[in-house]
Design an enzyme around this catalytic site. Structure first.
Site: not given
Lengths: 431, 431
Positions: A11, A13-15, A79, A170, A300
């Site tokens: 992944g 993403g941010f992490g 994966v 939003e 997440d």
């Protein structure tokens, strides 16, 4: 000489990105895997979906992020399964071994088992999904103009957002601004009184995780923009034409955006016992998944359950980034047989924007709403965006929109189909 | 009071847009039809395909172009057939009547009847096609990194552009710059010596329509950038893996861009006698299609055959724009029973860019090449782009690229598939 330890991160993403960056000059071998070749700045997906930003300005090629990082390889792949006893992953490009595995797969839309809703409502968790939603909104406007049946016309002009968290608030606000500033000019044949925007939330308040001030003010802002807010309203079903609430109310709508919940994207092959509420993986204070010695989860998809956080940390970018940073340190400690350090979450606060000059910000006890909150929101998001070009293009778009009251990116990039064929494609990735 | 004449324009390209704009304050009713909801700035499609620009920055919502033009309606639809004797069009949204019909449908890739090539080579005449090509180039690079078979690896790293007109020259140059500036940094695992870019042209010179200086200099520029240029080389076939030339040479390549020719997009229902070379519609000096009283054609699809122009005008934006402008005047003249004026083409010259600081420009007898030509090219294209936001975003991207030597927009936005499944989707629109 001992062989370098191989850390595989699933992944980008941010992490996952933060973890890999922090391991830059360490004596390890890193492989980062993602099904896309780009990192997505998810907090601005709703602006892509509503024509405010181009997709490319909130995505960043993962290879570019790691330019010059010699201990890292990147692979585009999906994966399929993990074999923990073999320290091996099965992927679409073959098997990959690891010494340490980090699952940073993030989350996807949660329909809470309601298949009919999942087939007809629009998710907004990835770039292809956001572009798909943008195309649907624009297609429905075009179809409304030529609709002869008033019931069909009304369905095409009703836009429903389900879920009153930051994304829902939003998105509803952005659609309301689209109506106010864009439809008026560009769709002179439309009767704007027939265009309705609904925001549906199950609990009594919007922005449940924020302060009372933020909750009340965001609702007021939305109503000022003409959004009909239903709180304590639970969705029972949506067949693609009619959204039914549990209390019996019905809304005919061709566009329903689903932002009512997320669930972790878990990996096949792990013990089902580690999967907890919200489809998250139960990890300890160093992000290690319960019962495993070398498999971690961050962001997440991870639920770090402690006395202070009985439900884990919130599924937001700062939590993922902080967990990635801490895990980088701990992986090095583990490899060097040093003691590990427990993760400590630093809550940076929360914010949401409703529209031009209208946002709400909570930073600990400091709470403010309105134009200054709006500028704060824009500044924080610009600074967090990956890449100088992206910052620049987003900034140009925002400044331009501020003065022109317009939205520039309004391409329908999927085939135009007559109304009866409007269904969400089963594979939203394909659009 | 006499009823307003109804003018239906098929196509929102350069010609159709100009015609409709020039009829703004005239006493007519205009309907403009397009299968997309946006106008495409085709001269920059190759930059979208090679990661230099976002798709949204070279496309402009057609509704926005005509904001405030009260005598015009826009419809997203595909026109199926014309019934000239009934003054009626059959479209996907129902039948549409007209008093005057203008066909401004432009052109599409011409494979000269070679089905195998059309199924395997990549066209680049629309936004979806350009995004499809961008995705394929990036997917093939990712696949090359993990290729085990050296033959497959070589196929994945060979990029062939067929056709040495401006589009082919610009595309080959842009891929060469991608190799030089982006692959070096972002694909450290790739052996750049294995990456080859070919430009194949059937005639003895590149840029056949330009001056000898431009022809020679563009070839020199391409060779400086490492492009292998084959002139007098005709393509015999391409099966998705191997491109065969008539002289027996073969190139194994997974990416073949087809820019070897275009043909007009004609409309079913017209007499076949009016279709001439290049699938264009034969029109007289006021753009009226031969044998019809109220059906016109302008732009790429029109061949205005006169003594001076035995093959019609070149298929370029200025010709379409000038024909649209002149036809606006003549339609008003026809309606008011005034004499019409014959079209006169003003040749603005031609230009092509090969890469950074390298372009060729012919303006009548004035010919120059190199850095000043490059700035001229950029200035002219920026000024011609529709919309202030688009100009701004393109300008920001170009300035950023100039200083960073980078390309920012490199998202693969179609599903990632292993090499053996790489085929051009039959419906490129769907991507």
């Amino acid at each position: 000489m001992e062989q370098k330890k191989k850390i595989v991160i699933i992944g980008g993403g941010f992490g996952g990105i933060e973890l890999a960056k922090k391991l830059k000059n360490k004596n390890v071998e890193i492989i980062i895997l993602d099904k896309h070749n780009y990192h997505t700045f998810q907090p601005l997906l709703y602006q892509v979906a509503t024509g405010g930003l181009e997709a490319d300005s909130i995505a960043f090629p993962i290879r570019k992020i790691f330019k010059g990082q010699k201990n890292l390889k990147f692979r585009v792949t999906e994966v399929k399964k993990v074999f923990p006893e073999l320290n091996k992953l099965e992927t679409t490009i073959g098997n990959i071994d690891y010494d340490y595995l980090v699952i940073a797969t993030g989350s996807t839309s949660n329909y809470f088992g309601q298949t009919e809703i999942s087939q007809n409502a629009m998710p907004m968790k990835s770039i292809p999904e956001a572009l798909n939603l943008r195309s649907l909104i624009l297609q429905n406007l075009e179809a409304a103009i030529i609709a002869k049946d008033p019931v069909k016309e009304s369905e095409l002009l009703n836009f429903v957002v389900v879920g009153g968290g930051p994304t829902g608030v939003e998105t509803a606000g952005a659609i309301a601004e689209l109506k106010k500033h864009v439809l008026k000019n560009d769709y002179p044949e439309l009767d704007l009184n027939k265009v309705n925007i609904y925001l549906i939330e199950g609990s009594p308040e919007l922005l449940g995780a924020m302060s009372v001030q933020a909750q009340q003010k965001s609702k007021q802002f939305l109503e000022e923009l003409g959004v009909t807010v239903y709180t304590e309203a639970r969705v029972q079903g949506y067949d693609g034409q009619t959204l039914s609430l549990v209390d019996g109310r019905k809304i005919g709508a061709a566009t329903v955006v689903w932002s009512a919940g997320v669930k972790g994207v878990v990996l096949e092959g792990l013990s089902t016992e580690v999967v907890v509420r919200g489809n998250r993986l139960k990890v300890n204070e160093i992000s290690l998944i319960e019962g495993y010695q070398n498999i971690f989860a961050i962001g997440d998809v991870a639920a770090m359950i402690t006395e202070e956080t009985p439900n884990g940390h919130p599924g937001v970018a700062p939590a993922a980034i902080q967990q990635g940073k801490q895990l980088a340190k701990n992986l090095v400690n583990l490899i060097e047989n040093k003691p590990t350090e427990a993760f400590k979450y630093f809550d940076k606060g929360a914010m949401a924007t409703v529209g031009r000059n209208r946002a709400v910000v909570d930073i600990n006890k400091i709470r403010f709403q309105g134009i200054f909150a709006w500028f704060t929101w824009m500044f924080v998001h610009l600074m967090t965006l990956v890449g100088f070009r992206n910052k620049l293009v987003v900034f140009v778009n925002w400044v331009w929109s501020y003065f022109s009251y317009d939205r520039g990116t309004r391409l329908i990039i999927r085939p135009f189909k007559p109304f009866k064929e409007y269904k969400k494609p089963h594979d939203a990735e394909a659009t």
